[in-house]
Scaffold this active site. Structure first.
Site, PDB file in Angstrom:
ATOM      1  N   TYR A 242       0.832  -1.202   0.000  1.00  0.00           N
ATOM      2  CA  TYR A 242       0.000   0.000   0.000  1.00  0.00           C
ATOM      3  C   TYR A 242       0.870   1.256   0.000  1.00  0.00           C
ATOM      4  O   TYR A 242       0.611   2.203  -0.723  1.00  0.00           O
ATOM      5  CB  TYR A 242      -0.932  -0.039   1.216  1.00  0.00           C
TER       6      TYR A 242
ATOM      7  N   ALA B  85      -2.980  -5.138   4.524  1.00  0.00           N
ATOM      8  CA  ALA B  85      -2.523  -5.884   5.693  1.00  0.00           C
ATOM      9  C   ALA B  85      -3.513  -6.960   6.130  1.00  0.00           C
ATOM     10  O   ALA B  85      -3.101  -8.017   6.632  1.00  0.00           O
ATOM     11  CB  ALA B  85      -2.243  -4.927   6.848  1.00  0.00           C
ATOM     12  N   LEU B  86      -4.795  -6.727   5.940  1.00  0.00           N
ATOM     13  CA  LEU B  86      -5.780  -7.736   6.342  1.00  0.00           C
ATOM     14  C   LEU B  86      -5.716  -8.989   5.483  1.00  0.00           C
ATOM     15  O   LEU B  86      -6.127 -10.069   5.923  1.00  0.00           O
ATOM     16  CB  LEU B  86      -7.193  -7.147   6.302  1.00  0.00           C
ATOM     17  N   GLU B  87      -5.213  -8.869   4.267  1.00  0.00           N
ATOM     18  CA  GLU B  87      -5.127 -10.029   3.372  1.00  0.00           C
ATOM     19  C   GLU B  87      -3.852 -10.846   3.580  1.00  0.00           C
ATOM     20  O   GLU B  87      -3.749 -11.980   3.103  1.00  0.00           O
ATOM     21  CB  GLU B  87      -5.221  -9.586   1.915  1.00  0.00           C
TER      22      GLU B  87
ATOM     23  N   ILE C 151      -0.619   3.076   8.731  1.00  0.00           N
ATOM     24  CA  ILE C 151      -0.386   4.387   9.330  1.00  0.00           C
ATOM     25  C   ILE C 151      -1.711   4.914   9.866  1.00  0.00           C
ATOM     26  O   ILE C 151      -2.734   4.885   9.171  1.00  0.00           O
ATOM     27  CB  ILE C 151       0.217   5.365   8.303  1.00  0.00           C
TER      28      ILE C 151
ATOM     29  N   THR D 261      -9.743   7.746  11.388  1.00  0.00           N
ATOM     30  CA  THR D 261     -10.842   6.882  11.827  1.00  0.00           C
ATOM     31  C   THR D 261     -10.314   5.693  12.600  1.00  0.00           C
ATOM     32  O   THR D 261      -9.105   5.465  12.687  1.00  0.00           O
ATOM     33  CB  THR D 261     -11.645   6.363  10.612  1.00  0.00           C
TER      34      THR D 261
ATOM     35  N   HIS E  47     -10.483   2.728  11.687  1.00  0.00           N
ATOM     36  CA  HIS E  47     -10.077   1.665  10.769  1.00  0.00           C
ATOM     37  C   HIS E  47      -8.652   1.194  11.078  1.00  0.00           C
ATOM     38  O   HIS E  47      -8.336   0.004  10.976  1.00  0.00           O
ATOM     39  CB  HIS E  47     -10.180   2.160   9.325  1.00  0.00           C
TER      40      HIS E  47
ATOM     41  N   ASN F 175       6.343 -11.432  11.907  1.00  0.00           N
ATOM     42  CA  ASN F 175       5.394 -10.348  11.649  1.00  0.00           C
ATOM     43  C   ASN F 175       6.145  -9.034  11.497  1.00  0.00           C
ATOM     44  O   ASN F 175       6.656  -8.480  12.460  1.00  0.00           O
ATOM     45  CB  ASN F 175       4.374 -10.250  12.780  1.00  0.00           C
TER      46      ASN F 175
ATOM     47  N   ARG G 276      11.655   2.861  10.468  1.00  0.00           N
ATOM     48  CA  ARG G 276      11.592   1.445  10.840  1.00  0.00           C
ATOM     49  C   ARG G 276      11.836   0.516   9.647  1.00  0.00           C
ATOM     50  O   ARG G 276      12.391  -0.559   9.800  1.00  0.00           O
ATOM     51  CB  ARG G 276      10.234   1.148  11.482  1.00  0.00           C
TER      52      ARG G 276
END
Length: 183
Positions: free
Chosen positions: A28, A59-61, A85, A89, A91, A115, A129
């Site tokens: 992303y 990231a959810l996938e 980031i 909201t 989310h 991870n 990072r």
């Protein structure tokens, strides 16, 4: 990590048989993802391992892709990479918590996962990072996966005297040849 803070890093594990690692990255924020992948690849190669990289939308996938790969392929371990980031909201909280929880659950099922999904407040934190020549969180995630693979190989293999072992090479039906025949 705070500036000037020191921490202990484990020595690289060694392997008799090269580990095969799948790097799953959510690009992303592409320049951040590229740095994470660069660090992960260097760490895997430093251990003599092989790697393949795939991209997923977000990231959810990442955990889902790792779960699919575990069921349908033959990787020794996985490196999860991406960056979330904080926005305006909630989310952010959902993506951070759910991706981390899913990776943890896969790990508890025995998958060797490092991870490296960054969860940061701003873009500058992500850059610091991710930088392969800096904090190298991609390399750190790969190192975690490699250490877990080394443990799995150390403790894996055939076990004797634990669990059910048939007395012979043939299996018998419990009711075969005993009692009345049911038709």
């Amino acid at each position: 990590m705070a500036i000037g803070e020191t921490h202990h890093t484990l020595e690289r594990p060694t392997f008799d048989r090269a580990p095969k690692i799948l790097i799953v990255v959510a690009p992303y924020y592409k320049d951040i993802a590229d740095q994470l992948v660069k660090g992960a690849e260097a760490e895997i190669e430093a251990c003599g391992g092989f790697h393949e990289t795939i991209q997923v939308p977000g990231a959810l996938e990442v955990p889902t892709a790792i779960g699919i790969a575990e069921r349908m392929s033959n990787f020794d371990g996985y490196v999860a990479l991406g960056c979330v980031i904080r926005g305006e909201t909630t989310h952010y909280d959902t993506v951070c918590n759910d991706s981390s929880r899913a990776l943890t659950l896969l790990g508890l099922q025995g998958l060797c996962i490092g991870n490296g999904i960054l969860t940061v407040e701003n873009y500058k934190q992500a850059e610091v990072r991710a930088e392969a020549a800096g904090q190298n969180k991609g390399g750190g995630a790969a190192a975690a996966a490699l250490h877990l693979i080394a443990l799995a190989r150390k403790w894996g293999g055939p076990r004797s005297g634990v669990g059910f072992t048939p007395a012979r090479d043939e299996y018998q039906i419990a009711s075969a040849g005993k009692g009345p025949t049911v038709t």
